[in-house]
Design an enzyme around this catalytic site. Structure first.
Site, mmCIF file in Angstrom:
data_model
loop_
_atom_site.group_PDB
_atom_site.id
_atom_site.type_symbol
_atom_site.label_atom_id
_atom_site.label_comp_id
_atom_site.label_asym_id
_atom_site.label_seq_id
_atom_site.Cartn_x
_atom_site.Cartn_y
_atom_site.Cartn_z
ATOM 1 N N TYR A 1 41.940 36.280 47.872
ATOM 2 C CA TYR A 1 42.073 37.217 48.993
ATOM 3 C C TYR A 1 43.380 37.013 49.762
ATOM 4 O O TYR A 1 43.965 37.974 50.267
ATOM 5 C CB TYR A 1 40.851 37.152 49.911
ATOM 6 C CG TYR A 1 39.715 37.933 49.306
ATOM 7 C CD1 TYR A 1 39.735 39.321 49.331
ATOM 8 C CD2 TYR A 1 38.675 37.297 48.640
ATOM 9 C CE1 TYR A 1 38.738 40.061 48.723
ATOM 10 C CE2 TYR A 1 37.671 38.031 48.040
ATOM 11 C CZ TYR A 1 37.711 39.406 48.087
ATOM 12 O OH TYR A 1 36.731 40.143 47.474
ATOM 13 N N ALA B 1 46.454 62.554 46.573
ATOM 14 C CA ALA B 1 46.064 62.730 47.970
ATOM 15 C C ALA B 1 47.157 63.372 48.811
ATOM 16 O O ALA B 1 46.898 64.321 49.560
ATOM 17 C CB ALA B 1 45.663 61.372 48.547
ATOM 18 N N HIS C 1 34.103 48.951 53.603
ATOM 19 C CA HIS C 1 34.104 47.766 52.739
ATOM 20 C C HIS C 1 34.862 46.585 53.342
ATOM 21 O O HIS C 1 35.127 45.608 52.655
ATOM 22 C CB HIS C 1 34.669 48.121 51.356
ATOM 23 C CG HIS C 1 33.801 49.075 50.588
ATOM 24 N ND1 HIS C 1 34.164 49.642 49.403
ATOM 25 C CD2 HIS C 1 32.556 49.545 50.851
ATOM 26 C CE1 HIS C 1 33.203 50.448 48.965
ATOM 27 N NE2 HIS C 1 32.216 50.401 49.831
#
Ligand SMILES: [Zn+2]
Length: 243
Positions: free
Chosen positions: A66, A232, A119
Protein backbone atom coordinates in the site's frame (compact mmCIF):
# COMPACT_ATOMS: atom_id res chain seq x y z
CA UNK A 1 -33.01 8.16 -25.72
CA UNK A 2 -30.64 10.15 -27.98
CA UNK A 3 -27.45 11.97 -26.93
CA UNK A 4 -29.32 15.27 -27.30
CA UNK A 5 -32.02 14.04 -24.92
CA UNK A 6 -29.44 12.71 -22.46
CA UNK A 7 -27.68 16.11 -22.45
CA UNK A 8 -30.99 17.91 -21.95
CA UNK A 9 -31.93 15.60 -19.07
CA UNK A 10 -28.59 16.20 -17.35
CA UNK A 11 -28.79 19.97 -17.86
CA UNK A 12 -32.33 20.11 -16.44
CA UNK A 13 -31.73 17.70 -13.53
CA UNK A 14 -31.98 19.17 -10.06
CA UNK A 15 -30.53 16.05 -8.47
CA UNK A 16 -27.60 14.21 -10.02
CA UNK A 17 -25.91 11.12 -8.56
CA UNK A 18 -22.64 9.86 -10.02
CA UNK A 19 -20.77 6.60 -9.55
CA UNK A 20 -17.19 6.38 -10.84
CA UNK A 21 -14.77 3.48 -11.21
CA UNK A 22 -11.32 2.60 -12.48
CA UNK A 23 -11.98 4.00 -15.96
CA UNK A 24 -11.91 7.55 -14.59
CA UNK A 25 -8.52 7.01 -12.92
CA UNK A 26 -7.03 5.23 -15.93
CA UNK A 27 -6.71 8.54 -17.79
CA UNK A 28 -4.51 9.80 -14.93
CA UNK A 29 -2.26 6.78 -15.38
CA UNK A 30 -3.51 5.00 -12.25
CA UNK A 31 -3.37 1.25 -12.87
CA UNK A 32 -6.09 -1.08 -11.63
CA UNK A 33 -5.23 -3.24 -8.63
CA UNK A 34 -4.21 -6.11 -10.90
CA UNK A 35 -2.25 -3.91 -13.31
CA UNK A 36 -0.36 -2.43 -10.36
CA UNK A 37 0.88 -5.90 -9.52
CA UNK A 38 4.17 -5.72 -11.41
CA UNK A 39 7.68 -6.97 -10.54
CA UNK A 40 7.94 -8.30 -7.00
CA UNK A 41 4.16 -8.13 -6.55
CA UNK A 42 3.19 -10.06 -9.68
CA UNK A 43 3.40 -13.44 -7.96
CA UNK A 44 0.80 -12.64 -5.30
CA UNK A 45 -2.90 -13.34 -5.50
CA UNK A 46 -4.89 -10.13 -4.87
CA UNK A 47 -6.37 -11.59 -1.70
CA UNK A 48 -2.83 -12.18 -0.38
CA UNK A 49 -2.26 -8.41 -0.43
CA UNK A 50 -5.71 -7.04 0.32
CA UNK A 51 -7.51 -9.05 2.97
CA UNK A 52 -7.75 -9.03 6.77
CA UNK A 53 -6.12 -12.49 6.79
CA UNK A 54 -3.13 -11.28 4.77
CA UNK A 55 -2.70 -8.32 7.10
CA UNK A 56 -2.83 -10.52 10.19
CA UNK A 57 -0.27 -12.87 8.65
CA UNK A 58 2.17 -10.27 7.35
CA UNK A 59 1.30 -6.64 8.14
CA UNK A 60 4.74 -5.44 7.00
CA UNK A 61 4.31 -6.87 3.51
CA UNK A 62 0.76 -5.56 3.13
CA UNK A 63 1.89 -2.11 4.24
CA UNK A 64 4.75 -2.17 1.71
CA UNK A 65 2.25 -2.88 -1.06
CA UNK A 66 0.00 0.00 0.00
CA UNK A 67 2.89 2.40 0.64
CA UNK A 68 4.02 1.81 -2.96
CA UNK A 69 0.57 2.49 -4.37
CA UNK A 70 0.28 5.58 -2.14
CA UNK A 71 3.56 6.92 -3.59
CA UNK A 72 2.26 6.33 -7.11
CA UNK A 73 -1.02 8.20 -6.62
CA UNK A 74 0.70 11.21 -5.09
CA UNK A 75 2.57 11.60 -8.39
CA UNK A 76 -0.65 11.39 -10.47
CA UNK A 77 -2.85 14.36 -11.37
CA UNK A 78 -6.63 14.61 -11.73
CA UNK A 79 -7.68 14.54 -15.40
CA UNK A 80 -10.41 16.27 -17.40
CA UNK A 81 -13.01 13.71 -16.26
CA UNK A 82 -12.36 14.57 -12.58
CA UNK A 83 -12.48 18.29 -13.39
CA UNK A 84 -15.77 18.01 -15.32
CA UNK A 85 -17.41 16.24 -12.37
CA UNK A 86 -16.14 18.93 -9.98
CA UNK A 87 -17.61 21.52 -12.37
CA UNK A 88 -20.95 19.64 -12.45
CA UNK A 89 -21.01 19.76 -8.64
CA UNK A 90 -20.52 23.54 -8.65
CA UNK A 91 -23.45 23.77 -11.10
CA UNK A 92 -25.83 21.51 -9.15
CA UNK A 93 -24.78 22.40 -5.60
CA UNK A 94 -26.53 20.38 -2.91
CA UNK A 95 -28.36 18.40 -5.60
CA UNK A 96 -25.08 16.69 -6.49
CA UNK A 97 -23.67 13.46 -5.04
CA UNK A 98 -20.58 11.52 -6.09
CA UNK A 99 -19.76 7.97 -5.00
CA UNK A 100 -16.47 6.50 -6.18
CA UNK A 101 -14.98 3.04 -6.11
CA UNK A 102 -11.54 4.57 -6.65
CA UNK A 103 -9.09 4.82 -3.75
CA UNK A 104 -6.65 7.32 -5.28
CA UNK A 105 -8.23 10.50 -3.85
CA UNK A 106 -8.16 12.26 -7.24
CA UNK A 107 -11.80 13.40 -7.08
CA UNK A 108 -11.12 15.32 -3.87
CA UNK A 109 -7.94 16.79 -5.35
CA UNK A 110 -9.99 18.00 -8.35
CA UNK A 111 -12.32 19.83 -5.95
CA UNK A 112 -15.21 17.38 -5.45
CA UNK A 113 -16.71 17.80 -1.96
CA UNK A 114 -20.06 16.00 -1.93
CA UNK A 115 -18.12 12.78 -2.24
CA UNK A 116 -18.03 9.34 -0.64
CA UNK A 117 -15.13 6.96 -1.25
CA UNK A 118 -16.84 3.57 -1.03
CA UNK A 119 -13.62 1.54 -1.03
CA UNK A 120 -11.48 3.84 1.13
CA UNK A 121 -8.46 5.99 0.31
CA UNK A 122 -4.78 5.18 -0.25
CA UNK A 123 -3.63 8.47 1.31
CA UNK A 124 -5.11 7.81 4.75
CA UNK A 125 -4.79 5.15 7.44
CA UNK A 126 -7.24 3.93 10.07
CA UNK A 127 -6.41 3.13 13.71
CA UNK A 128 -6.82 -0.55 14.54
CA UNK A 129 -7.78 0.32 18.13
CA UNK A 130 -9.93 3.47 18.09
CA UNK A 131 -10.91 3.86 14.42
CA UNK A 132 -9.38 7.31 13.92
CA UNK A 133 -8.68 8.08 10.26
CA UNK A 134 -5.63 10.25 9.56
CA UNK A 135 -3.63 11.27 6.49
CA UNK A 136 -0.35 9.47 5.86
CA UNK A 137 2.91 11.44 6.15
CA UNK A 138 4.53 12.73 2.95
CA UNK A 139 5.60 9.75 0.80
CA UNK A 140 9.34 10.45 1.09
CA UNK A 141 9.24 10.54 4.89
CA UNK A 142 6.72 7.72 5.33
CA UNK A 143 7.87 4.47 6.92
CA UNK A 144 4.97 2.09 7.58
CA UNK A 145 3.20 1.27 9.77
CA UNK A 146 1.89 4.64 10.95
CA UNK A 147 0.78 5.08 14.55
CA UNK A 148 -2.49 6.67 15.63
CA UNK A 149 -2.26 10.40 16.47
CA UNK A 150 -4.97 9.91 19.13
CA UNK A 151 -4.11 6.66 20.96
CA UNK A 152 -0.72 5.60 19.59
CA UNK A 153 -1.88 2.17 18.35
CA UNK A 154 -0.85 0.72 14.98
CA UNK A 155 -2.86 1.94 11.98
CA UNK A 156 -3.91 -0.11 8.94
CA UNK A 157 -4.49 0.97 5.35
CA UNK A 158 -7.85 2.77 5.10
CA UNK A 159 -9.03 0.47 2.34
CA UNK A 160 -12.01 -1.89 2.12
CA UNK A 161 -10.42 -5.31 1.68
CA UNK A 162 -11.71 -8.53 0.16
CA UNK A 163 -14.21 -10.04 2.56
CA UNK A 164 -14.96 -6.72 4.29
CA UNK A 165 -18.17 -4.69 4.16
CA UNK A 166 -18.43 -1.28 2.58
CA UNK A 167 -18.68 1.59 5.09
CA UNK A 168 -22.34 1.53 6.06
CA UNK A 169 -22.98 5.27 6.30
CA UNK A 170 -21.34 5.93 2.94
CA UNK A 171 -23.37 3.21 1.28
CA UNK A 172 -26.62 4.46 2.84
CA UNK A 173 -25.92 8.00 1.68
CA UNK A 174 -25.19 6.74 -1.83
CA UNK A 175 -28.35 4.63 -1.94
CA UNK A 176 -30.50 7.59 -0.88
CA UNK A 177 -28.86 9.89 -3.42
CA UNK A 178 -29.37 7.42 -6.28
CA UNK A 179 -33.01 6.85 -5.27
CA UNK A 180 -33.73 10.56 -5.41
CA UNK A 181 -31.66 11.38 -8.50
CA UNK A 182 -33.32 12.79 -11.60
CA UNK A 183 -30.23 11.64 -13.49
CA UNK A 184 -27.60 9.06 -12.48
CA UNK A 185 -24.25 8.84 -14.26
CA UNK A 186 -22.29 5.58 -14.17
CA UNK A 187 -18.78 6.42 -15.33
CA UNK A 188 -15.89 4.08 -16.04
CA UNK A 189 -17.16 1.08 -14.11
CA UNK A 190 -18.21 -2.26 -15.49
CA UNK A 191 -20.96 -2.97 -13.00
CA UNK A 192 -19.32 -6.22 -11.93
CA UNK A 193 -18.17 -4.69 -8.67
CA UNK A 194 -20.81 -4.36 -5.98
CA UNK A 195 -22.61 -1.97 -5.45
CA UNK A 196 -22.54 -0.40 -8.91
CA UNK A 197 -25.46 -2.35 -10.28
CA UNK A 198 -27.60 -1.76 -7.21
CA UNK A 199 -27.13 2.01 -7.26
CA UNK A 200 -27.96 2.36 -10.95
CA UNK A 201 -31.11 0.30 -10.45
CA UNK A 202 -32.27 2.49 -7.52
CA UNK A 203 -32.48 5.45 -9.90
CA UNK A 204 -34.08 3.37 -12.63
CA UNK A 205 -36.74 1.97 -10.29
CA UNK A 206 -37.62 5.44 -9.04
CA UNK A 207 -38.19 6.63 -12.60
CA UNK A 208 -34.96 8.58 -13.12
CA UNK A 209 -32.69 8.66 -16.15
CA UNK A 210 -29.56 6.48 -16.00
CA UNK A 211 -26.63 7.28 -18.29
CA UNK A 212 -23.47 5.24 -18.65
CA UNK A 213 -20.09 6.50 -19.86
CA UNK A 214 -17.87 3.59 -20.83
CA UNK A 215 -15.86 2.68 -23.95
CA UNK A 216 -17.17 -0.88 -23.75
CA UNK A 217 -20.56 -2.48 -23.33
CA UNK A 218 -21.06 -3.51 -19.68
CA UNK A 219 -23.36 -5.69 -17.63
CA UNK A 220 -25.30 -2.52 -16.81
CA UNK A 221 -25.84 -1.49 -20.44
CA UNK A 222 -29.26 -3.22 -20.73
CA UNK A 223 -30.57 -1.07 -17.86
CA UNK A 224 -29.33 2.26 -19.21
CA UNK A 225 -31.48 5.04 -20.64
CA UNK A 226 -28.45 6.00 -22.75
CA UNK A 227 -24.83 4.82 -23.12
CA UNK A 228 -21.97 7.08 -24.18
CA UNK A 229 -19.35 4.79 -25.73
CA UNK A 230 -16.20 6.70 -24.87
CA UNK A 231 -13.57 7.22 -22.17
CA UNK A 232 -14.65 9.27 -19.16
CA UNK A 233 -13.16 12.64 -20.14
CA UNK A 234 -14.56 12.70 -23.69
CA UNK A 235 -17.84 11.03 -22.70
CA UNK A 236 -18.52 13.56 -19.93
CA UNK A 237 -17.55 16.40 -22.26
CA UNK A 238 -20.07 15.08 -24.80
CA UNK A 239 -22.78 15.11 -22.11
CA UNK A 240 -21.85 18.45 -20.59
CA UNK A 241 -19.79 20.44 -23.08
CA UNK A 242 -20.75 22.87 -25.81
CA UNK A 243 -19.97 20.47 -28.63
ZN1 LIG B 1 -6.25 5.18 17.81
Amino acid sequence: MTLEQARAALAAARRVAVLTGAGVSAESGIPTFRNAQTGHWARFRPEDLASPEAYRRDPKMVWEWYAGRYRNVTHAQPNEGHHLLAWLERDKGDGFFLATQNVDGLHARAGSERLVELHGNLSTARCEACGTVAPLPEPNTFTPPPTCPVCGARMRPNIVWFGEFLPELALEAATRAFEKADVALIVGTSGQVYPAAGLALETRRAGGVVIEVNPDETELTPYMSYSVRDVASRGLAALMGEG
